[in-house]
Design an enzyme around this catalytic site. Structure first.
Site, mmCIF file in Angstrom:
data_model
loop_
_atom_site.group_PDB
_atom_site.id
_atom_site.type_symbol
_atom_site.label_atom_id
_atom_site.label_comp_id
_atom_site.label_asym_id
_atom_site.label_seq_id
_atom_site.Cartn_x
_atom_site.Cartn_y
_atom_site.Cartn_z
ATOM 1 C CE LYS A 1 6.044 -24.704 -3.592
ATOM 2 N NZ LYS A 1 4.993 -24.187 -2.689
ATOM 3 C CD GLN B 1 9.411 -19.315 1.258
ATOM 4 O OE1 GLN B 1 8.857 -18.875 2.245
ATOM 5 N NE2 GLN B 1 9.849 -20.556 1.181
ATOM 6 C CE LYS C 1 12.706 -22.034 5.295
ATOM 7 N NZ LYS C 1 11.700 -21.700 6.329
ATOM 8 C CE LYS D 1 5.167 -16.992 3.532
ATOM 9 N NZ LYS D 1 5.893 -18.254 3.739
ATOM 10 N N GLY E 1 0.635 -23.585 1.824
ATOM 11 C CA GLY E 1 0.034 -23.115 3.061
ATOM 12 C C GLY E 1 1.014 -22.313 3.909
ATOM 13 C CB THR F 1 9.336 -28.525 9.018
ATOM 14 O OG1 THR F 1 8.648 -28.045 7.862
ATOM 15 C CG2 THR F 1 10.097 -27.372 9.650
ATOM 16 C CG ASN G 1 3.902 -30.618 11.396
ATOM 17 O OD1 ASN G 1 4.995 -30.282 10.973
ATOM 18 N ND2 ASN G 1 3.204 -31.584 10.856
ATOM 19 C CB SER H 1 6.695 -27.459 -0.884
ATOM 20 O OG SER H 1 5.868 -27.409 0.254
#
Length: 444
Positions: free
Chosen positions: A88, A109, A112, A124, A163, A207, A238, A376
């Protein structure tokens, strides 16, 4: 394990990949002590196995521009580790994309995603294609050509991209449509989708909201709350927008906002009405934050960051390396006692040391901005169930996840003197879950 020896071996094995080596170095330095408490890890050569990706896939992407010329870009997918769940991680479309950067991002990632407590491995991908200056039709043709190669490598139980920089809802939609055309299957193979075709509520806010939930938990460790606290926020995109929104809901007073041209300082606080103006300005009009100062008659400082203002809390939500050592010292001198990162790696290493030496509350984005990837993961769950949860359900689950991330950081990051080293806590917590899963699954 001696971290320095492992790093030297990796440098020799992967020359010319500074971003990747730097990321590995930072993590190994914080997990070395905990790792060495487990001799079974060393016997299984776990650290070297974890540092090297499962596979790196590179492919050609050929597409036709609006002038009828054939263009060629490179596409990548780094599938780093799937010990705790399907790969992911995001897709990045930017001219700077290369194997070293994507290896570094996939490595980060992995930990995380582990922190989120959800069953997601790390990956990634992306391309050196730059969507800026391209027409909608050019972006669509590129996304379709990219998916013509990527679709063989992904699946809801194998690898679920999302994304990242240069890849928003438009690009995700184009790629999802092409996957569906190629496979004749409607599956949750991407996250960040539109609500009409499998996206999740709260994903845009996640986030920023998660950042504030984590900040709230940090403050509780010192008997504090957000009520009445003055907060410096950088950025106006954002993450900054929804960080401000949640700060307001929890009684704090955000007083700054910024973009690449400068920052505004509003001593009365950015309230709900002013936030609505910022959202309209940035999301619809694509204007500059200076217009806020002109409308509300507040201070605007050109070509500067907001870290010179007095406050209780700072939350950088703009970009990488936006707080340097001198700015960190200024923040502390001006009364800041807590820093929570909304952006990815916004604090330089020397500045992190300043925060930790001063024993203020400081959390890296790996933990505090994990709300985005956590949601996600919740989108993946909804796709698997063929259900859409309500806004309240998703927000409650997000809040619970951030609470659990914080608890794990405290568990592994509390020093003998009681200070919580959130950098160490986040790295060790993320590492231990992956390490235990790898050990249970044998040598493969």
């Amino acid at each position: 394990m001696k971290a320095t020896e492992v790093i030297e071996k990796l440098k020799a094995k992967f020359p010319g990949q500074p971003e990747y080596i730097q990321a590995v170095s930072q993590v190994l330095g914080t997990i070395e002590e905990e790792y060495n408490k487990h001799p079974e890890f060393e016997k299984a050569n776990l650290i070297e196995r974890l540092c090297v990706p499962d596979r790196i896939l590179q492919f050609r992407v050929s597409w036709v521009d609006d002038n009828g010329n054939v263009q060629t870009n490179l596409g990548y997918r780094v599938q780093h580790n799937n010990a705790i769940g399907p790969y992911k991680g995001g897709l990045r479309f930017h001219k700077s994309v290369n194997a070293s950067i994507l290896k570094f991002l996939a490595f980060e990632q992995t930990f995380k995603n582990s922190l989120t407590t959800l069953p997601m491995g790390g990956a990634k991908g992306g391309s050196d294609f730059d969507p800026h200056g391209k027409s909608d039709m050019e972006v669509m043709r590129f996304c379709q050509a990219f998916m013509n190669e990527l679709y063989r490598l992904i699946g809801p139980d194998e690898d679920v991209p999302a994304g990242d920089i240069g890849v928003g809802g438009r690009e995700v939609g184009y790629m999802f449509g092409q996957y569906k055309k190629l496979t004749h299957q409607f599956q949750g193979i991407l996250t960040g989708k539109g609500l009409e075709f499998g996206g999740s509520l709260i994903r845009p806010e996640a986030t920023g909201y998660g950042n504030v939930y984590f900040l709230e938990d940090m403050l509780k460790t010192r008997g504090e709350s957000l009520e009445g606290k003055t907060v410096l926020v950088s950025g106006s995109g954002n993450v900054a927008q929804y960080t401000i929104e949640k700060l307001l809901q929890l009684g704090a007073k955000p007083v700054t906002c910024s973009d690449s041209n400068g920052y505004i300082y509003d001593p009365d606080g950015i309230d709900a009405e002013k936030l609505a103006f910022i959202m309209e300005l940035k999301n619809v009009k694509r204007g500059r934050i200076k217009e806020y100062a002109e409308k509300y008659g507040v201070k605007y400082v050109e070509n500067a960051r907001p870290w010179g203002e007095k406050a209780d809390i700072a939350t950088p939500c703009a970009t990488q390396d936006e707080i340097n050592e001198a700015e960190a010292k200024t923040l502390i001198a001006n009364g800041v006692f807590a820093v929570s990162e909304g952006a990815n790696m916004p604090t330089e290493p020397a500045a992190i040391k300043v925060f930790q030496d001063a024993k203020i509350l400081y959390c890296p984005g790996k933990a505090s901005n994990a709300g985005g990837v956590a949601t996600s993961g919740l989108e993946m769950s909804q796709n698997s169930e063929r259900l859409s949860w309500t806004r309240e359900e998703v927000d409650t689950k997000l809040h619970n996840i951030m609470d659990e991330i914080h608890a794990n950081c405290v568990k592994y990051g509390t020093e003998p003197d009681g200070y919580i080293n959130y950098v160490k806590g986040a790295n060790v917590a993320g590492f231990m879950k992956v390490a235990k899963a790898m050990m249970a699954q044998g040598i493969y």
